[in-house]
Design a protein around this motif. Sequence first.
Motif, PDB file in Angstrom:
ATOM      1  N   ALA A 133       0.822  -1.286  -0.141  1.00 15.60           N
ATOM      2  CA  ALA A 133       0.022   0.011   0.036  1.00 15.60           C
ATOM      3  C   ALA A 133       0.797   1.163  -0.086  1.00 15.60           C
ATOM      4  O   ALA A 133       1.828   1.345   0.662  1.00 15.60           O
ATOM      5  N   GLY A 134       0.514   2.323  -0.840  1.00 19.02           N
ATOM      6  CA  GLY A 134       1.219   3.329  -0.962  1.00 19.02           C
ATOM      7  C   GLY A 134       2.584   3.455  -1.836  1.00 19.02           C
ATOM      8  O   GLY A 134       3.170   4.172  -1.913  1.00 19.02           O
ATOM      9  N   GLU A 135       3.018   1.887  -2.403  1.00 22.10           N
ATOM     10  CA  GLU A 135       3.927   2.023  -3.186  1.00 22.10           C
ATOM     11  C   GLU A 135       3.553   1.916  -4.788  1.00 22.10           C
ATOM     12  O   GLU A 135       2.499   1.323  -4.829  1.00 22.10           O
ATOM     13  N   LYS A 136       4.520   2.440  -5.544  1.00 21.29           N
ATOM     14  CA  LYS A 136       4.451   1.919  -6.946  1.00 21.29           C
ATOM     15  C   LYS A 136       5.284   0.906  -7.413  1.00 21.29           C
ATOM     16  O   LYS A 136       6.133   0.755  -7.045  1.00 21.29           O
ATOM     17  N   ARG A 137       4.342   0.229  -8.523  1.00 26.45           N
ATOM     18  CA  ARG A 137       5.249  -0.885  -9.080  1.00 26.45           C
ATOM     19  C   ARG A 137       6.491  -0.321  -9.933  1.00 26.45           C
ATOM     20  O   ARG A 137       6.193   0.578 -10.589  1.00 26.45           O
ATOM     21  N   THR A 138       7.376  -1.168  -9.673  1.00 24.52           N
ATOM     22  CA  THR A 138       8.514  -0.896 -10.320  1.00 24.52           C
ATOM     23  C   THR A 138       8.268  -0.934 -11.823  1.00 24.52           C
ATOM     24  O   THR A 138       7.815  -1.999 -12.253  1.00 24.52           O
ATOM     25  N   SER A 139       8.735  -0.053 -12.554  1.00 23.02           N
ATOM     26  CA  SER A 139       8.696  -0.234 -14.146  1.00 23.02           C
ATOM     27  C   SER A 139       9.464  -1.396 -14.602  1.00 23.02           C
ATOM     28  O   SER A 139      10.677  -1.669 -14.207  1.00 23.02           O
ATOM     29  N   SER A 140       8.850  -2.103 -15.609  1.00 25.41           N
ATOM     30  CA  SER A 140       9.648  -3.097 -16.469  1.00 25.41           C
ATOM     31  C   SER A 140      10.658  -2.823 -17.328  1.00 25.41           C
ATOM     32  O   SER A 140      11.416  -3.295 -17.500  1.00 25.41           O
ATOM     33  N   LEU A 141      10.623  -1.214 -17.736  1.00 22.22           N
ATOM     34  CA  LEU A 141      11.681  -0.682 -18.433  1.00 22.22           C
ATOM     35  C   LEU A 141      12.524   0.038 -17.550  1.00 22.22           C
ATOM     36  O   LEU A 141      12.526   0.777 -17.136  1.00 22.22           O
ATOM     37  N   THR A 142      13.754  -0.660 -17.483  1.00 23.64           N
ATOM     38  CA  THR A 142      14.564  -0.254 -16.690  1.00 23.64           C
ATOM     39  C   THR A 142      15.511   1.056 -17.072  1.00 23.64           C
ATOM     40  O   THR A 142      15.961   1.660 -16.313  1.00 23.64           O
ATOM     41  N   THR A 143      15.746   0.879 -18.546  1.00 23.87           N
ATOM     42  CA  THR A 143      16.363   2.150 -19.280  1.00 23.87           C
ATOM     43  C   THR A 143      15.762   2.403 -20.483  1.00 23.87           C
ATOM     44  O   THR A 143      15.302   1.309 -21.443  1.00 23.87           O
ATOM     45  N   VAL A 144      15.333   3.635 -20.923  1.00 24.24           N
ATOM     46  CA  VAL A 144      15.069   4.139 -22.266  1.00 24.24           C
ATOM     47  C   VAL A 144      15.622   5.457 -22.417  1.00 24.24           C
ATOM     48  O   VAL A 144      15.365   6.559 -21.758  1.00 24.24           O
ATOM     49  N   THR A 145      16.696   5.340 -23.335  1.00 21.43           N
ATOM     50  CA  THR A 145      17.352   6.538 -23.675  1.00 21.43           C
ATOM     51  C   THR A 145      17.760   6.910 -25.126  1.00 21.43           C
ATOM     52  O   THR A 145      17.521   6.130 -25.964  1.00 21.43           O
ATOM     53  N   LEU A 146      17.840   8.285 -25.535  1.00 29.99           N
ATOM     54  CA  LEU A 146      18.184   8.637 -26.758  1.00 29.99           C
ATOM     55  C   LEU A 146      19.397   9.563 -26.885  1.00 29.99           C
ATOM     56  O   LEU A 146      19.284  10.350 -26.013  1.00 29.99           O
ATOM     57  N   SER A 147      20.293   9.395 -27.897  1.00 22.24           N
ATOM     58  CA  SER A 147      21.291  10.290 -27.747  1.00 22.24           C
ATOM     59  C   SER A 147      21.742  10.509 -29.218  1.00 22.24           C
ATOM     60  O   SER A 147      21.524   9.825 -30.227  1.00 22.24           O
ATOM     61  N   VAL A 148      22.022  11.931 -29.753  1.00 21.57           N
ATOM     62  CA  VAL A 148      22.158  12.297 -30.914  1.00 21.57           C
ATOM     63  C   VAL A 148      23.386  13.162 -31.058  1.00 21.57           C
ATOM     64  O   VAL A 148      23.869  13.945 -29.912  1.00 21.57           O
ATOM     65  N   ASN A 149      24.488  13.268 -31.850  1.00 24.24           N
ATOM     66  CA  ASN A 149      25.411  14.196 -31.922  1.00 24.24           C
ATOM     67  C   ASN A 149      25.606  14.189 -33.665  1.00 24.24           C
ATOM     68  O   ASN A 149      25.315  13.141 -34.319  1.00 24.24           O
ATOM     69  N   GLY A 150      26.245  15.273 -34.240  1.00 23.15           N
ATOM     70  CA  GLY A 150      26.840  15.522 -35.335  1.00 23.15           C
ATOM     71  C   GLY A 150      27.099  16.656 -35.694  1.00 23.15           C
ATOM     72  O   GLY A 150      27.337  17.491 -34.790  1.00 23.15           O
ATOM     73  N   THR A 151      27.100  16.948 -36.962  1.00 25.00           N
ATOM     74  CA  THR A 151      27.799  18.283 -37.398  1.00 25.00           C
ATOM     75  C   THR A 151      26.828  18.709 -38.598  1.00 25.00           C
ATOM     76  O   THR A 151      26.334  17.828 -39.408  1.00 25.00           O
ATOM     77  N   VAL A 152      26.706  20.137 -38.776  1.00 24.11           N
ATOM     78  CA  VAL A 152      26.174  20.606 -40.024  1.00 24.11           C
ATOM     79  C   VAL A 152      26.801  21.706 -40.492  1.00 24.11           C
ATOM     80  O   VAL A 152      27.324  22.658 -39.784  1.00 24.11           O
ATOM     81  N   LYS A 153      27.302  21.563 -41.918  1.00 21.58           N
ATOM     82  CA  LYS A 153      28.000  22.488 -42.721  1.00 21.58           C
ATOM     83  C   LYS A 153      27.238  23.503 -43.302  1.00 21.58           C
ATOM     84  O   LYS A 153      26.603  23.161 -44.335  1.00 21.58           O
ATOM     85  N   LEU A 154      26.991  24.692 -42.986  1.00 19.64           N
ATOM     86  CA  LEU A 154      25.856  25.558 -43.572  1.00 19.64           C
ATOM     87  C   LEU A 154      26.879  26.130 -44.773  1.00 19.64           C
ATOM     88  O   LEU A 154      25.882  26.233 -45.779  1.00 19.64           O
TER      89      LEU A 154
END
Length: 890
Positions: free
Chosen positions: A796-817
Amino acid sequence: MTKSVPRPTQVALDTVRTATTADSLRLSAAPKGDIETTVHYVAKDSIRFDVQERVAHLYNKAKIDYGTLSLEAARISIDYNKNLLTAEGAPDSTGKIKDRPIFKDKDQTYQAGRIAYNFKTRKGKIAEAVTQQGEGYVHAEVVKKNDLNEIFGRNGSYTTCNLEHPHFYINASKMKVIPREKVVTGPFNLVIGDIPTPLGFLFGYFPTPGKKRASGLILPTFGQTTDRGFFLRNGGYYWAASDYVGVRLTGEIYSGAADQFGGWGATADVQYRKRYSYTGSFNASFSQRPESQILRSSSVSLDQPYVRPPSPRTFWISWNHSPQARPGGGQFRASVSLGSQAYNVLNSFDTQRYLSSTYQSNIGYSKVIRNSPFNYSIQASQSQNTGTGEMNVTLPDFTLGVARQYPYEWFGLAPRGRFYEQFSLSYDLQGQNRLTNVEQARQLTVDGTSIPLIGGTNQGRRIPVNLSNVGNLFRNAETSVRHNFGISLGSYTVLKHISLSPSVSYGETWYTKRLDYTYDPLARAVRIDTAGFGRVYNFSAGASASTNIYGLYVIKGKKVEAIRHKISPSVSYSHSPDYLSSDILYDRNTDFLDLRDGNGRLLGNQTISRFQGFGAGVPGGRTSNLLSFRLQNQVEMKVKAKKDTTGNTPFEKVSLIDGLDFATTYDFEAPEFKLGLIRGTFRTQIARKLNFQMDGIFDAYQRDSANRRLNEFLFNQNKWRLARITAANLSITYQFNPEQRKSNQKSNLAPNNTPVLGQPQNATPYEEYVDFSIPWTLNSSFSASYFNQPPVLPRAGEKRTSSLTTVTLSVNGTVKLTDKLRFGYSSGYDFRHKEVSYTSLDFYRDLHCWEISGSWIPFGQRQGYNVTIAAKSSLLQDLKLSRNRSFYNR
C-alpha cells in the motif's frame, strides 16, 4: 635563336631581336672581373645589347639566372659598368601592372614593384617589396638588402595573411629582418581591415625560425573566476631541445577570494620522436585549489547545495609511446592515463575526460626470439575508477609463450596428409602480481545466509592510495603463476557435410597463499587464516559439430531475382570433472555445528573455496556433462543492379536479416533445471544507415506467485507456452555520413601563405582538424532495456517498479552551412528519469587568416559558453580575443 658571345668588354654585336620565339644570350667566356660566374638570360620579346654603354635590355617575360640568384620580370636591364641589375613590371592595356619582379636568392623570395641589385657588393634596393619569413609576410615600401642577407624595411608591415592586400597587419615605420631568425620593428600598432587600432607597443619581436623550431616565451591569458579571483593561465616557456624533442612548460596562478590564496597549477608537456624508431608524448599536470573550495553538485539544477572537492591538491599524468615495427626487434609500448580522483572534474575542459570515470594504463615490452619458437613480454597495467576511487595495479605481468608445435615434426616425419598431422601443442606461462586498494571481501553465504567471520570482512574497504599505506597495499597483494596448455586435435569432415572438432584443455594457476577455515564455537563464527602455497587446476574435454544448410526461393521479378536462407546449426559437448571433492580447491572439513539459516535449519558441514575472491577464481560444481546448442539464420536477397558500361545487368546481394540466432545449454549432471536459459538475438541493417538489434533471454521453466523457478516446463501447464521472456534489450542506431569528395579534388578552405605567387593556392593544415567536405553528419542511438517483473502486487502506498529499466536517446553530429561555417551538436534524453543528458553546441567559422570558434553548454554543472576569435598562425597564437562563462567563473 640562341647566341654565344665573349665577355661584354669584347662584344661587337649590336642587337639581337626576335618576335615569335624566346631568345637567349649566353656569356660563356672564362669569368673575369666583378662578375664571378656565367649569366644566363632569356626574354620572350627581344634582347637589346648596347655595346657602348655596356648595358643589356630584356623585354617581355624576361628571366635571368646568375649563380644562386634568379630574377623574373616584365623588363630587366643589366649595367656591366656599374654591376647593376634592375627590374620592373609593365602596364597592360588597362594600365594594370603585370609581371612584377620576383627575385630569388637561394631560398629567399621577394616580390616587388622595382628591384635594383649590385652584383659586386651583393646589396640591393627593392621598392614595394613582399617576402615570406617563416609563417609571416613582410610588406615594405622600400627594402634594402646588404651583403649579410639582412633586410631593412621602411614603412612596412608584418602579417600572416597570405593575400596581396592582407586582412590585418602590424604596421611599423621601420623594421629589420634576419632571415630564418627574427623580424624586429620599431613602434607598431595593429591594423585590422585597414582600420588602425590603438593596440601596439614600443617595439616588436617576431621569431621566424623557418623549418627549424625555436624556443620562446608563451604569454599567459588573463581573466577572472567567481571562486578563485583573478588569474594568469597557460603562460610559460617552450623549449625546442632538438629537432626531435620539444618541451612546453606552462603554469597558472590565482589571486584568491575572501582573504585566501586562490592556488596555482603547473603543466609539463613533452613531445618526442626518433625517425624509424618511435614517437611519443608525455604530459604531467598539477593543481592546488583552496582547501575551502566548494563546487556545485552535478545536478542540472543550479539550486542544489554545494559540495567540497575530495582533495585540494590534484594531479594527472598521461604518456603515450608508440614504436615502429622492425623485424626481429623488441617493441616497447606505453599508454598511461592516471591521476587524482577529482582532477578531471575540477580542472579539465575536455568533455570526454570530464564524463569518463574509468581509465586504463599499460606499459610493456615484447619480443619474439629469432630462430626459436619462444616469445616473451613484460608489462605493467593499472585500472582506475575515478567515481568509486577503486584502483588495481598489476606489476609485474610476465608472459612466456611457445609457438604451436606439431609432434610429428619432432620425429622427422614428412607430411602425408594423415590425421595425426593436425595434432598440435602450445604453451604459455603468465606470472602476475596484483595490487588493489580494495580489501578482499571475504564473505561466506550458505543458502542465502551470511555466516559471521573472524579475521575477515563482509564488505571490501577501500584503502587510500598514498605513501603511508604502501605496506597495507602490498599485504593485500595477490601473486600468481598461470600455466595454459593448448591441445588441438584437428578438424575433420564426417558424413560429407558436418565439420567435427574435438578439443582438450588443461591449465593450472599457482598462488603464494590460500585460505583455510576454522569454526570457533565460542564466537559462533568462522575464522579465516592465510596459509602457504595454493594450486588451482582446470581440465575439460569435448567436441563440436557444425554444418550449413541453404534454401533458395527463386522469384525472377523485375528487380528481385531470388531470396536465399542460410541456416547454421552447431552442437558442442564438454566434460569437466568433480571439483567439489578436491581438497586442493575446497575446504570440506568446516563444521558449522549449531549455525542455522533463516529457516532455522542447521547448516552443518559445508564446502568452501580456498581461493574465494582470487583473480583466477576456482572451477566450481560437480561433474559436468554440458551439451550446447546454437542456431544461426541469415537471409539475403539477390537484386538487379544498374547496367554497367558493357550493357550487362549485374546482380548484387542485399542482406534482409543479418542474424537471427538462438542458443541454449543442457546439463545432464544438474540435479534440476537441466535446460539453461535460451538467448536470442535479431539484428539487421536498413539502407546501410539504420542498424537494428534486439536481444532477449527466455526461460522455459514455470514460476510460482513469488517468482521462484519450478522444475516444470511451461508447456506442461494448462495454458501452454514454450518459454517466457525474462529480459530484453533493444538498440537502434542511425549514422549518416555523406560520401566524401574524391581526394584529388581541391579543398575550398582558406588559401595557404603564398602571396608572392600572385594567386592563393588551396591547401591548409586546418583540414586535419575541421573536415568541411561533409555537408552534415548525424549519429543517433536509441536503447531500451526490459526486465520481466515478478507477478507480485506492491504494498500500500508503493508504486510498482517499471519493467523498462532504461530508455535513452542520444544524438550528435555536425552541420556545414557554408564551405567555411560548421555547427556541431551533442545531446540526449533519458525517458525513464525524464532528464536531458549532457548537452553541448559548438561552431567554427573560417575567416581566411583568422578563425572564430565557440561552444555553449546550456545547463548542468559545466553550464556556460566560450567564444574565441584568433589568428590561425601559430606564430601569433596570442593574438586572440576570448569571452567565456564556465564552471570556473559562472
